[in-house]
Motif scaffolding. Structure first.
Motif, short mmCIF file in Angstrom:
data_model
loop_
_atom_site.label_atom_id
_atom_site.label_comp_id
_atom_site.label_asym_id
_atom_site.label_seq_id
_atom_site.Cartn_x
_atom_site.Cartn_y
_atom_site.Cartn_z
N VAL A 59 0.83 -1.20 0.00
CA VAL A 59 0.00 0.00 0.00
C VAL A 59 0.86 1.25 0.00
O VAL A 59 0.63 2.20 -0.74
N ILE A 60 1.92 1.24 0.84
CA ILE A 60 2.81 2.39 0.89
C ILE A 60 3.48 2.61 -0.45
O ILE A 60 3.57 3.73 -0.95
N SER A 61 3.93 1.56 -1.10
CA SER A 61 4.61 1.70 -2.38
C SER A 61 3.67 2.22 -3.46
O SER A 61 4.07 2.90 -4.38
N LEU A 62 2.37 1.91 -3.30
CA LEU A 62 1.41 2.37 -4.30
C LEU A 62 1.05 3.84 -4.09
O LEU A 62 0.76 4.56 -5.03
N THR A 63 1.05 4.29 -2.83
CA THR A 63 0.56 5.63 -2.54
C THR A 63 1.66 6.66 -2.48
O THR A 63 1.44 7.82 -2.78
N PHE A 64 2.87 6.31 -2.10
CA PHE A 64 3.93 7.29 -1.94
C PHE A 64 4.24 7.93 -3.29
O PHE A 64 4.52 7.25 -4.28
N GLY A 65 4.15 9.24 -3.32
CA GLY A 65 4.49 9.96 -4.54
C GLY A 65 3.34 10.09 -5.51
O GLY A 65 3.46 10.77 -6.50
N GLN A 66 2.20 9.45 -5.24
CA GLN A 66 1.04 9.60 -6.12
C GLN A 66 0.49 11.00 -6.01
O GLN A 66 0.83 11.78 -5.13
N LEU A 67 -0.40 11.33 -6.92
CA LEU A 67 -1.06 12.62 -6.91
C LEU A 67 -1.89 12.78 -5.64
O LEU A 67 -2.56 11.84 -5.20
N MET A 68 -1.81 13.95 -5.05
CA MET A 68 -2.56 14.20 -3.81
C MET A 68 -4.07 14.11 -4.06
O MET A 68 -4.57 14.53 -5.11
N ASN A 69 -4.78 13.55 -3.10
CA ASN A 69 -6.24 13.52 -3.14
C ASN A 69 -6.76 14.86 -2.61
O ASN A 69 -6.95 15.05 -1.42
N SER A 70 -6.93 15.81 -3.53
CA SER A 70 -7.33 17.16 -3.15
C SER A 70 -8.28 17.72 -4.22
O SER A 70 -8.46 17.09 -5.27
N PRO A 71 -8.87 18.88 -3.99
CA PRO A 71 -9.85 19.40 -4.96
C PRO A 71 -9.28 19.64 -6.36
O PRO A 71 -9.98 19.44 -7.35
N TRP A 72 -8.00 20.07 -6.45
CA TRP A 72 -7.41 20.38 -7.76
C TRP A 72 -5.89 20.28 -7.63
O TRP A 72 -5.20 21.28 -7.49
N PRO A 73 -5.33 19.07 -7.67
CA PRO A 73 -3.92 18.89 -7.32
C PRO A 73 -2.93 19.14 -8.45
O PRO A 73 -1.71 19.09 -8.22
N MET A 74 -3.41 19.38 -9.69
CA MET A 74 -2.50 19.54 -10.82
C MET A 74 -3.21 20.31 -11.95
O MET A 74 -4.42 20.57 -11.87
N ARG B 5 -5.29 20.98 -14.98
CA ARG B 5 -6.45 20.29 -15.53
C ARG B 5 -7.09 19.32 -14.53
O ARG B 5 -7.81 18.40 -14.93
N CYS B 6 -6.75 19.46 -13.26
CA CYS B 6 -7.42 18.79 -12.14
C CYS B 6 -6.98 17.34 -11.89
O CYS B 6 -6.82 16.94 -10.75
N ASN B 7 -6.78 16.54 -12.94
CA ASN B 7 -6.48 15.13 -12.73
C ASN B 7 -5.56 14.61 -13.84
O ASN B 7 -5.27 15.33 -14.80
N LEU B 8 -5.14 13.36 -13.71
CA LEU B 8 -4.17 12.80 -14.65
C LEU B 8 -4.70 12.72 -16.06
O LEU B 8 -3.93 12.79 -17.02
N LYS B 9 -6.03 12.60 -16.21
CA LYS B 9 -6.60 12.53 -17.56
C LYS B 9 -6.92 13.91 -18.14
O LYS B 9 -7.39 14.02 -19.28
N HIS B 10 -6.62 14.94 -17.35
CA HIS B 10 -6.79 16.32 -17.82
C HIS B 10 -8.23 16.65 -18.21
O HIS B 10 -8.46 17.42 -19.14
#
Length: 544
Positions: A17-32, A34-39
């Motif tokens: 679980v740690i290896s899957l979550t560390f460094g992933q996109l933050m679970n927030s209202p607008w972390p990047m 276009r909002c998400n990885l699929k833009h």
């Protein structure tokens, strides 16, 4: 023995679980961007139904970067003053980090609070949540592209050195892919971890998570737009060929829709499958999943900003008409707000219903709902100037009475054009400052030009800040503006070496939209030339 086995299995699960979550996109209202990885630009929250400024924060230069929002409400954004800013929800500065170049790139926030962003100094930066540098990675040129954080924590970003980079969470290069042309486009990440990105080589690329080419699609023009990926795997992207392209998951064209000008805005995908995008023709378009037009809305200037979609289907976007717009799902204006300059930044929607966006007025704005039904102050529910799709041949006076163009314009605004520093050098950066002191009421095209012994050159005032031979508008069909107005062409531009050792005349010219007089040389343009609304020039020597 069984207890030990269960404990061991639990440890394996926890590590996984740690290896899957560390460094992933933050679970927030607008972390990047276009909002998400699929833009998709689609939020689970709705924006404000009326416009009121919650706050605005002044930076040292224009804000092209698009804000992102963390899970605790912090707002991160870059500026052309070389800084990355972290602001709390009340607009107080938490920290700023200075790079060595413009920050046009929009940050991405990782699961652990780390911020990734690119800069004009060729570097990708990883900053921790307190604003300290974790690492930086040097590419071969400027970075406009906004990073994406993949499911495994790797960071994907493009560079103007024509490469797409994949960096691991420690800043080491995993792979790079040569895109054949500069990469302004920001990577979108598909369900299987594939990377989708456009390039100046007119190509849209689909790469595997290991950096191998899956497919490429060639448009009819360069691709500065960033792709958006639909739930069915379809990819949407804009191009300088004036089209929005819809590609299936294998890279074949499904449909294209022709707008009236180049597209740098990145498409958004609504919950109903509709595609929303801006164009330099000043329109925002809503297209259904088959490529037919649902509606279009004309703003007061070219739309480089990328739309954000609220949970109620409302569309939020900026334009070069100095305004931020809220448009409902049927294409009707809900509200607009006039900032002090161009809005090329793309809005972000917070969990509290606020909209955050940057402006070339050197500010970051936070909009919230008004407590009353009627906005006061600058916001308007109806644009103060009604844009027209096609400029008319007969200019209209401020009183509304048609009048034929005359050889001597009346009430011509007095511009002031200056170049800095006091000594200009070929191959070095410089600043052009234009100040206008009177209103312009007619739609106009704006030109920033240099007259040299090799012919005229155009300075493009978009994010590329390029200088090219010929006469072309820096901006088209601006629907008038109110003075005082200041436009700073910042020192991100390099004077071409060909200008070295020569006298150069810099021109600022505004003409009635679509009515640039045919001239063989800039010296033929004067303040009394037909269709010229304003003109100013400055003669300078460029040292070699």
């Amino acid at each position: 023995m069984r207890a030990k086995l269960i404990m061991a299995m639990s440890a394996v699960v926890m590590i996984s679980v740690i290896s899957l979550t560390f460094g992933q996109l933050m679970n927030s209202p607008w972390p990047m961007f276009r909002c998400n990885l699929k833009h998709t630009g689609l939020s689970i929250y709705s924006g404000p139904p009326t416009a009121s400024i919650a706050w605005s924060y002044q930076t040292g230069e224009d804000v092209y970067s698009s804000p992102v929002i963390s899970s605790d409400g912090r707002v991160y954004v870059g500026s052309l003053d070389n800084n990355v800013y972290a602001l709390d929800p009340t607009d107080s500065l938490i920290w700023s980090y200075v790079t060595a170049g413009d920050v046009n790139s929009s940050p991405a926030i990782s699961y652990d609070g780390r911020i990734y962003v690119g800069s004009y100094d060729y570097r990708v930066y990883a900053l921790n949540s307190t604003g300290s540098l974790t690492w930086s990675y040097l590419t071969g040129s400027y970075i406009y592209s906004s990073p994406a954080i993949g499911p495994d924590g790797r960071v994907f970003v493009g560079s103007l050195d024509s490469n797409v980079y994949a960096l691991n969470s420690t800043g080491s290069l995993t792979w790079s892919y040569w895109a054949g042309g500069t990469v302004y486009s920001s990577p979108a990440i598909g369900t299987g971890g594939g990377v989708h990105v456009g390039s100046n080589a007119k190509n849209m690329y689909a790469l595997t998570s290991t950096g191998s080419l899956t497919w490429s699609y060639m448009a009819g023009g360069v691709i500065y737009s960033s792709p958006a990926i639909g739930p069915d795997g379809r990819i949407y992207v804009g191009s300088w060929d004036y089209n929005v392209h819809a590609l299936n998951s294998t890279g074949s064209l499904t449909w294209s829709y022709l707008t009236g000008a180049q597209i740098e805005s990145s498409p958004a995908i609504g919950s109903d499958g509709r595609v929303f995008v801006g164009s330099e023709d000043a329109y925002v378009y809503a297209l259904n999943s088959t490529g037919s037009l649902t509606w279009s809305y004309v703003t007061g200037g070219a739309v480089y900003s990328s739309p954000a979609i609220g949970s109620d289907g409302s569309v939020y976007v900026g334009s070069d008409g100095y305004k931020v717009y809220a448009i409902d799902s049927t294409g009707l204006l809900t509200w607009s707000y006039q900032t002090g300059s161009f809005v090329k930044s793309s809005p972000a929607i917070g969990s509290d219903g606020r909209i955050y966006v940057g402006s070339y007025s050197n500010r970051i704005y936070a909009f919230q709902s008004e407590p009353s039904a009627t906005p006061t102050g600058t916001p308007t529910t109806t644009p103060t100037i009604t844009p027209t799709q096609t400029p008319t041949d007969t200019p209209v006076s401020p009183t509304g009475t048609p009048s034929a163009p005359t050889s001597t314009p009346t009430a011509t605004p007095t511009p002031v054009l200056s170049a800095e520093p006091s000594e200009l050098w070929a191959g070095a950066s410089f600043t052009l400052l234009l100040q206008l002191h009177e209103d312009i009421t007619d739609a106009f095209d704006f030109y920033l030009l240099a007259d040299t012994q090799f012919g005229p050159y155009t300075f493009y005032l978009d994010r590329r800040r390029s200088v090219k031979p010929g006469i072309a508008p820096a901006f088209r069909n601006i629907q008038g503006f109110q003075a005082p107005f200041q436009l700073k062409f910042t020192p991100s531009v390099i004077l071409p070496m060909i200008m070295g050792g020569k006298q150069v005349t810099f021109y600022a010219v505004a003409v009635n939209a679509g009515r640039m007089p045919p001239v063989s040389g800039l010296s033929q343009l004067t303040a009394t030339t037909r269709y010229v609304i304003l003109l100013d020039k400055q003669v300078r020597t460029v040292n070699r």
